[in-house]
Design an enzyme around this catalytic site. Structure first.
Site, PDB file in Angstrom:
ATOM      1  CD  GLU A   1      -2.772  -1.127   2.498  1.00  0.00           C
ATOM      2  OE1 GLU A   1      -4.008  -1.020   2.392  1.00  0.00           O
ATOM      3  OE2 GLU A   1      -2.170  -1.260   3.579  1.00  0.00           O
TER       4      GLU A   1
ATOM      5  CE1 TYR B   1     -20.702  23.190  -0.684  1.00  0.00           C
ATOM      6  CE2 TYR B   1     -20.669  24.749  -2.516  1.00  0.00           C
ATOM      7  CZ  TYR B   1     -21.358  24.083  -1.521  1.00  0.00           C
ATOM      8  OH  TYR B   1     -22.694  24.304  -1.342  1.00  0.00           O
TER       9      TYR B   1
ATOM     10  CG  LEU C   1      -8.231   4.273   5.793  1.00  0.00           C
ATOM     11  CD1 LEU C   1      -9.517   3.655   5.269  1.00  0.00           C
ATOM     12  CD2 LEU C   1      -7.641   5.219   4.785  1.00  0.00           C
ATOM     13  CD  GLU C   2      -8.736   3.699  12.027  1.00  0.00           C
ATOM     14  OE1 GLU C   2      -9.317   2.674  12.406  1.00  0.00           O
ATOM     15  OE2 GLU C   2      -7.825   3.674  11.160  1.00  0.00           O
TER      16      GLU C   2
ATOM     17  CE  LYS D   1      -6.601   0.964   2.389  1.00  0.00           C
ATOM     18  NZ  LYS D   1      -5.635   0.507   3.428  1.00  0.00           N
TER      19      LYS D   1
END
Length: 124
Positions: free
Chosen positions: A29, A61, A80-81, A107
């Protein structure tokens, strides 16, 4: 704070942002990278901008998009946290008028034995 606390509150909504990054625990990854999907909800009072029709009375935005892009495409994180928290914290620090934020990261390409849309995290 749960989502129900914000049901009647105004928010900016960003959905389906797609970026390429190198986050994950596995060596592959970090070396090969992969696509990440990001959704952001940012709660803030939009009543003034609704009346004035002026970008000066809201948050663009594109500013929130830029933060998400810089984090996901930036330095590698294991979890990811961590990515989600960095997006949330950076956004809240840059825009104190935001009272709460939700960041969801998915993911879509993970090594699991079966079909899926994505795996991910959501923080508020």
């Amino acid at each position: 704070m749960g989502e129900r606390d914000f049901v009647d509150a105004d928010k900016l909504i960003l959905r389906g942002l797609q970026f390429f990054g190198f986050h994950g625990v596995k060596t592959e990854e970090k070396k090969l990278g992969q696509k990440f999907l990001v959704d952001v909800d940012a709660w803030l009072d939009l009543s003034v901008s609704g009346q004035t029709d002026s970008i000066r009375d809201t948050i663009s935005y594109t500013d929130i998009y830029r933060i998400a892009k810089e984090v996901v495409e930036g330095p590698s994180k294991n979890l990811l946290e961590s990515v989600a928290h960095l997006i949330a914290n950076t956004t809240l620090l840059q825009f104190p008028q935001i009272s709460a934020i939700r960041v969801k990261i998915g993911k879509p390409h993970v090594a699991v034995p079966g079909p899926l849309e994505y795996l991910g995290v959501e923080i508020i």
